[in-house]
Design a protein around this motif. Structure first.
Motif, PDB file in Angstrom:
ATOM      1  N   UNK A  94       0.849  -1.183   0.000  1.00 52.83           N
ATOM      2  CA  UNK A  94       0.000   0.000   0.000  1.00 52.83           C
ATOM      3  C   UNK A  94       0.893   1.244   0.000  1.00 52.83           C
ATOM      4  N   UNK A  95       0.409   2.353  -0.540  1.00 54.37           N
ATOM      5  CA  UNK A  95       1.247   3.541  -0.660  1.00 54.37           C
ATOM      6  C   UNK A  95       1.478   4.318   0.631  1.00 54.37           C
ATOM      7  N   UNK A  96       0.684   4.076   1.665  1.00 57.76           N
ATOM      8  CA  UNK A  96       0.853   4.824   2.916  1.00 57.76           C
ATOM      9  C   UNK A  96       0.888   3.872   4.109  1.00 57.76           C
ATOM     10  N   UNK A 153       5.283  -4.774   7.348  1.00 58.79           N
ATOM     11  CA  UNK A 153       6.545  -4.065   7.188  1.00 58.79           C
ATOM     12  C   UNK A 153       6.251  -2.642   6.734  1.00 58.79           C
ATOM     13  N   UNK A 154       6.645  -1.694   7.557  1.00 56.56           N
ATOM     14  CA  UNK A 154       6.530  -0.274   7.203  1.00 56.56           C
ATOM     15  C   UNK A 154       7.404   0.485   8.195  1.00 56.56           C
ATOM     16  N   UNK A 155       7.434   1.780   8.056  1.00 55.70           N
ATOM     17  CA  UNK A 155       8.264   2.567   8.984  1.00 55.70           C
ATOM     18  C   UNK A 155       7.706   2.552  10.404  1.00 55.70           C
ATOM     19  N   UNK A 156       6.473   2.088  10.570  1.00 53.24           N
ATOM     20  CA  UNK A 156       5.877   1.999  11.905  1.00 53.24           C
ATOM     21  C   UNK A 156       6.324   0.747  12.657  1.00 53.24           C
ATOM     22  N   UNK A 213       4.368  -1.222   3.106  1.00 51.02           N
ATOM     23  CA  UNK A 213       4.505  -0.080   2.209  1.00 51.02           C
ATOM     24  C   UNK A 213       5.657  -0.360   1.249  1.00 51.02           C
ATOM     25  N   UNK A 214       6.325   0.684   0.830  1.00 54.67           N
ATOM     26  CA  UNK A 214       7.473   0.569  -0.069  1.00 54.67           C
ATOM     27  C   UNK A 214       8.546  -0.362   0.502  1.00 54.67           C
ATOM     28  N   UNK A 254       1.846 -14.257  -4.964  1.00 48.85           N
ATOM     29  CA  UNK A 254       0.875 -13.220  -5.320  1.00 48.85           C
ATOM     30  C   UNK A 254       1.320 -11.884  -4.730  1.00 48.85           C
ATOM     31  N   UNK A 255       1.253 -10.873  -5.565  1.00 49.97           N
ATOM     32  CA  UNK A 255       1.507  -9.503  -5.123  1.00 49.97           C
ATOM     33  C   UNK A 255       0.226  -8.714  -5.344  1.00 49.97           C
ATOM     34  N   UNK A 256      -0.286  -8.095  -4.278  1.00 53.09           N
ATOM     35  CA  UNK A 256      -1.476  -7.254  -4.373  1.00 53.09           C
ATOM     36  C   UNK A 256      -1.009  -5.817  -4.186  1.00 53.09           C
ATOM     37  N   UNK A 257      -1.315  -4.971  -5.172  1.00 57.80           N
ATOM     38  CA  UNK A 257      -0.912  -3.565  -5.124  1.00 57.80           C
ATOM     39  C   UNK A 257      -2.164  -2.726  -4.936  1.00 57.80           C
ATOM     40  N   UNK A 258      -2.237  -2.016  -3.825  1.00 61.68           N
ATOM     41  CA  UNK A 258      -3.384  -1.148  -3.578  1.00 61.68           C
ATOM     42  C   UNK A 258      -3.039   0.257  -4.045  1.00 61.68           C
ATOM     43  N   UNK A 259      -3.913   0.826  -4.842  1.00 61.77           N
ATOM     44  CA  UNK A 259      -3.763   2.193  -5.351  1.00 61.77           C
ATOM     45  C   UNK A 259      -2.425   2.390  -6.072  1.00 61.77           C
ATOM     46  N   UNK A 260      -2.217   1.598  -7.116  1.00 71.67           N
ATOM     47  CA  UNK A 260      -0.960   1.626  -7.871  1.00 71.67           C
ATOM     48  C   UNK A 260      -0.592   3.021  -8.364  1.00 71.67           C
TER      49      UNK A 260
END
Length: 174
Positions: free
Chosen positions: A9-11, A36-39, A63-64, A78-84
């Motif tokens: 996800x982007x955020x 996994x994210x900065x949080x 996220x990224x 499988x890779x799911x991309x939300x709001x590409x």
């Protein structure tokens, strides 16, 4: 089928929401879910990365951080991309590479014209969800001449019922 799933996800907020939703929906099953994210703290992130490489995590939401060169999956399927459309060029290039190795599902509530065009001409598959979520009210679209009072009343009414408002205006500068 024993493959891992990555949801990107982007955020951090959207990734966290997805993580909590997956935890809730899979709580009765033997599905290992991580994020996994900065949080996520450095120690937990390192442990998650190691577990992903060993194939011990079934679903990872992030996220990224999921696109890092240092991240290795044991058996990603499988890779799911939300709001590409909200990802940058570098991330989209990484998605293109991943498409060659795994199944990719791209989600978008508002497809950008280029993505919609690719789907409509058959260069990209597209599915639509025809059934709204339970208790979802239909979107009401009204086209009227600019009227500040009408806008204020509509915004107040929607916010008073704890709804969401998307306001479109044709001039970015104003």
């Amino acid at each position: 089928a024993g493959h891992q799933v990555a949801i990107v996800a982007p955020t951090t907020l959207l990734a966290r929401q997805h993580f909590k939703t997956f935890q809730e929906r899979f709580k009765e099953l033997n599905v290992r879910i991580a994020q996994l994210s900065r949080l996520v703290g450095a120690k937990e992130a390192a442990a998650t990365k190691e577990a992903l490489e060993r194939g011990e995590i079934d679903i990872v939401v992030g996220t990224h951080a999921l696109l890092a060169e240092s991240l290795t999956f044991g058996n990603l399927g499988v890779l799911v991309i939300d709001e590409e459309q909200r990802f940058g060029v570098a991330q989209k290039e990484k998605f293109k590479l991943m498409r060659k190795m795994v199944d990719v599902l791209t989600l978008s509530a508002t497809p950008i014209p280029r993505t919609l065009h690719l789907a409509l001409m058959g260069a990209r598959d597209m599915s639509t969800i025809e059934t709204p979520p339970q208790d979802r009210l239909p979107v009401e679209t009204i086209v009227i001449p600019f009227d500040e009072d009408a806008i204020k009343n509509a915004l107040r009414r929607e916010l008073n019922r704890q709804g969401q408002v998307f306001f479109l205006h044709n001039r970015v500068g104003t």
